[in-house]
Design a protein around this motif. Structure first.
Motif, short mmCIF file in Angstrom:
data_model
loop_
_atom_site.label_atom_id
_atom_site.label_comp_id
_atom_site.label_asym_id
_atom_site.label_seq_id
_atom_site.Cartn_x
_atom_site.Cartn_y
_atom_site.Cartn_z
N HIS A 365 0.86 -1.22 -0.01
CA HIS A 365 0.05 0.01 -0.03
C HIS A 365 0.85 1.13 0.17
O HIS A 365 0.40 2.02 -0.75
CB HIS A 365 -0.99 0.02 1.24
N ALA A 369 0.67 4.15 -2.93
CA ALA A 369 0.30 5.40 -2.47
C ALA A 369 1.27 6.51 -2.81
O ALA A 369 1.21 7.51 -3.04
CB ALA A 369 0.00 5.40 -1.13
N THR A 373 1.08 9.65 -5.34
CA THR A 373 0.94 10.94 -4.70
C THR A 373 1.89 11.73 -5.29
O THR A 373 1.62 12.97 -5.92
CB THR A 373 1.31 10.67 -2.95
N CYS A 384 -6.86 11.28 -4.82
CA CYS A 384 -7.81 10.56 -3.68
C CYS A 384 -7.05 9.29 -3.69
O CYS A 384 -7.08 8.54 -4.52
CB CYS A 384 -9.17 10.42 -3.98
N LEU A 385 -6.65 8.95 -2.17
CA LEU A 385 -6.04 7.63 -2.08
C LEU A 385 -6.99 6.86 -1.13
O LEU A 385 -7.78 7.39 -0.18
CB LEU A 385 -4.78 7.76 -1.10
N CYS A 414 -2.70 5.58 6.50
CA CYS A 414 -3.96 6.40 5.77
C CYS A 414 -3.85 7.67 6.52
O CYS A 414 -4.09 8.49 5.65
CB CYS A 414 -5.11 5.58 5.98
N TYR A 417 -0.78 10.00 5.42
CA TYR A 417 -1.07 10.58 3.88
C TYR A 417 -2.18 12.02 4.02
O TYR A 417 -1.80 12.73 3.39
CB TYR A 417 -1.43 9.68 3.15
N ALA A 418 -3.17 11.70 4.91
CA ALA A 418 -4.05 12.78 5.08
C ALA A 418 -3.28 14.20 5.54
O ALA A 418 -3.55 15.15 5.19
CB ALA A 418 -5.19 12.47 6.04
N ARG A 427 -6.77 13.52 -0.86
CA ARG A 427 -7.28 13.24 0.17
C ARG A 427 -7.01 11.64 0.74
O ARG A 427 -6.58 10.91 -0.38
CB ARG A 427 -8.96 13.17 0.09
N SER A 428 -7.02 11.35 1.83
CA SER A 428 -6.61 9.73 1.92
C SER A 428 -7.67 9.31 2.98
O SER A 428 -7.88 9.85 4.19
CB SER A 428 -5.15 9.82 2.80
N ASN A 429 -8.35 8.05 2.59
CA ASN A 429 -9.58 7.54 3.36
C ASN A 429 -9.17 6.00 3.37
O ASN A 429 -8.71 5.50 2.38
CB ASN A 429 -10.79 8.07 2.91
N THR A 489 -11.29 13.57 4.67
CA THR A 489 -10.08 12.90 4.60
C THR A 489 -9.50 12.61 5.53
O THR A 489 -10.26 13.07 6.87
CB THR A 489 -9.09 14.04 3.91
#
Length: 505
Positions: A365, A369, A373, A384-385, A414, A417-418, A427-429, A489
């Protein structure tokens, strides 16, 4: 213009010459006709052959070329920059298609390319797909990516001014008031690199690229014998802004039209359900999986790009994302879904198994990511991640530590990254799902987990507050809603049918 007036004119000419079997319409094309379809076709071959023989007799002189020189970047590195500059606002997204071949290189590297590429397209109809003229960028010798970005930005500003001037000048010459189309180019020529063709979908970008190759062949051929000419700008404007022409390309816009979505672990239950949902909403989806046989199989069945990639290998991930940038221009949404389920008592599990689980369920991941990014930052158009975490990250299961520990780290990744990239609009969710039938949670695994909890397999799958099995489609919906929630996020969305022990707050 095509239409009733043209038909009347043709009828007028034909009545005076009823014995003809061929019509050549200036700025339109050639038409042959007969009561027999085969004879009509044979006539077309006959007259086109006459034209070909005539053209072959012309003296040819090669188009003078600019000197070849090196740059410090590759097409996949500048594609996201161009894609970002194309958008006039955050909701406007385009797909890029990069091409380079002998025909195109000869055309775009001509010393006089600014003149002959800006006169008009090979046929008037092409203008609705590629606009009246391309954007031409000439990178500086040995220029870096940052230097190219400055050059490109200036070129875009000048292009938009040029298109605005073209619109305003020709708008005055028509009776009906027109609403200006967007000012973004549909063909970007980067000398010594290639062309990047633009569309609101991959199909539209490919069509623009095909037409550009046709234009390149036609214009280059003419320039070798004389000078390329086309209809006046006013006539080009009439075709571009003709409602009947625009109707060919205008369709109702879907929510994710122009968005580029990458799914890892794409051919499992969750990956497949997610792919179907995002396609339904208009996204261009790239499918990544480490099962080469499955990738080869699905590549034959689907029109979408399927890539074999070992997401636990950093170089393999970089290579995959470079391909995506070249073929699509960038990435908007990453759905990092790949993973493996490893069990065992934590005090007794081997270091090798634990480390392998971290490679599969955490570092894979991180690699994806990280690459996504970098591309999103170059685009400067948000991103958006979406990470498939697990309820194990907050509610460990017995004898499931090798899986749960990297998932706990993934939850914090997660959020990190946000925190680190929110200022870039990235955004990272995450989604915390539980007990989803898939390649990860197969029948064997379900029996094992049910046994660990001392319940039946049916009770295990429905073991939530709603007493209802959660399916892959439910997880796909969670990914979709997080992708369109522009003000969310650092959030973790639980999809488990209700489990208070796994609830975050």
């Amino acid at each position: 213009m095509p239409g009733f007036s043209l038909a009347q004119k043709i009828n007028e000419v034909y009545k005076k010459n009823p014995n003809i079997n061929c019509l050549i319409l200036l700025n339109h094309g050639i038409f042959t006709f007969d009561n027999d379809a085969k004879r009509s076709y044979d006539l077309m071959i006959k007259y086109v052959s006459i034209a070909e023989k005539t053209v072959r007799k012309l003296k040819r002189k090669k188009i003078k070329q600019i000197k070849k020189y090196n740059t410090q970047f590759e097409p996949h590195e500048i594609a996201p920059i161009l894609r970002g500059l194309l958008s006039e606002n955050k909701d406007q997204k385009f797909i890029l298609n990069y091409r380079s071949n002998k025909t195109l290189d000869y055309f775009i590297n001509g010393k006089d390319v600014k003149r002959y590429s800006s006169i008009g397209t090979a046929t008037p109809d092409h203008v609705i797909r590629v606009k009246p003229f391309p954007l031409i960028i000439k990178p500086k010798l040995k220029s870096s990516i940052s230097e190219f970005e400055k050059t490109a930005k200036k070129a875009f500003i000048n292009y938009r001014k040029k298109y605005l001037k073209y619109f305003e000048q020709n708008q005055k010459k028509v009776k009906e008031k027109k609403t200006m189309l967007d000012t973004s180019p549909r063909v970007i020529i980067v000398q010594n690199i290639g062309i990047f063709c633009v569309g609101n979908s991959l199909k539209a970008a490919n069509i623009a690229a095909d037409l550009t190759e046709t234009n390149a062949r036609v214009i280059s051929s003419v320039e070798e014998t004389s000078r390329y000419k086309f209809i006046p700008k006013k006539d080009i404007f009439d075709v571009e802004y003709w409602s009947l022409e625009q109707a060919k390309i205008k369709k109702e816009k879907k929510e994710l039209e122009g968005s580029i979505v990458v799914i890892t672990g794409a051919f499992g239950g969750i990956g497949t359900a997610t792919y179907k949902l995002f396609k339904k909403h208009g996204a261009e989806v790239i499918l990544i999986d480490n099962n080469k046989a499955k990738v080869d199989e699905m590549s034959k069945k689907l029109k979408d790009l399927c890539i074999y990639c070992d997401v636990t290998n950093k170089e393999s991930v970089k290579k995959a994302f470079n391909v995506i940038s070249s073929q699509f221009g960038g990435i908007d949404i990453l759905i990092s879904n790949a993973g493996t389920a490893t069990g065992g008592s934590i005090a007794e599990v081997s270091d090798e198994i634990l480390r392998k689980s971290f490679e599969d369920n955490f570092f894979s991941h991180q690699y994806c990511a990280s690459e996504a990014t970098k591309i999103m930052k170059l685009q400067k158009n948000e991103g958006c991640l979406l990470l498939n975490i697990s309820k194990q990250s907050v509610n460990p299961g017995k004898n499931f530590g090798p899986y749960g520990l990297p998932k706990s780290a993934l939850l914090n990744l997660c959020k990190q990254y946000a925190v680190d990239y929110g200022s870039y609009g990235i955004r990272s969710n995450g989604v915390n799902a539980d007990r989803i039938r898939s390649g990860l949670l197969n029948d064997k695994m379900i029996k094992s987990r049910a046994k660990a909890r001392e319940v039946t397999t049916d009770d295990y799958m429905k073991g939530n507050l709603l007493l209802n099995e959660v399916k892959a489609e439910d997880v796909a919906k969670a990914f979709f809603h997080l992708s369109i929630s522009k003000k969310t996020t650092g959030a973790i969305l639980t999809v488990d049918g209700g489990n208070i022990a796994a609830s975050l707050r």
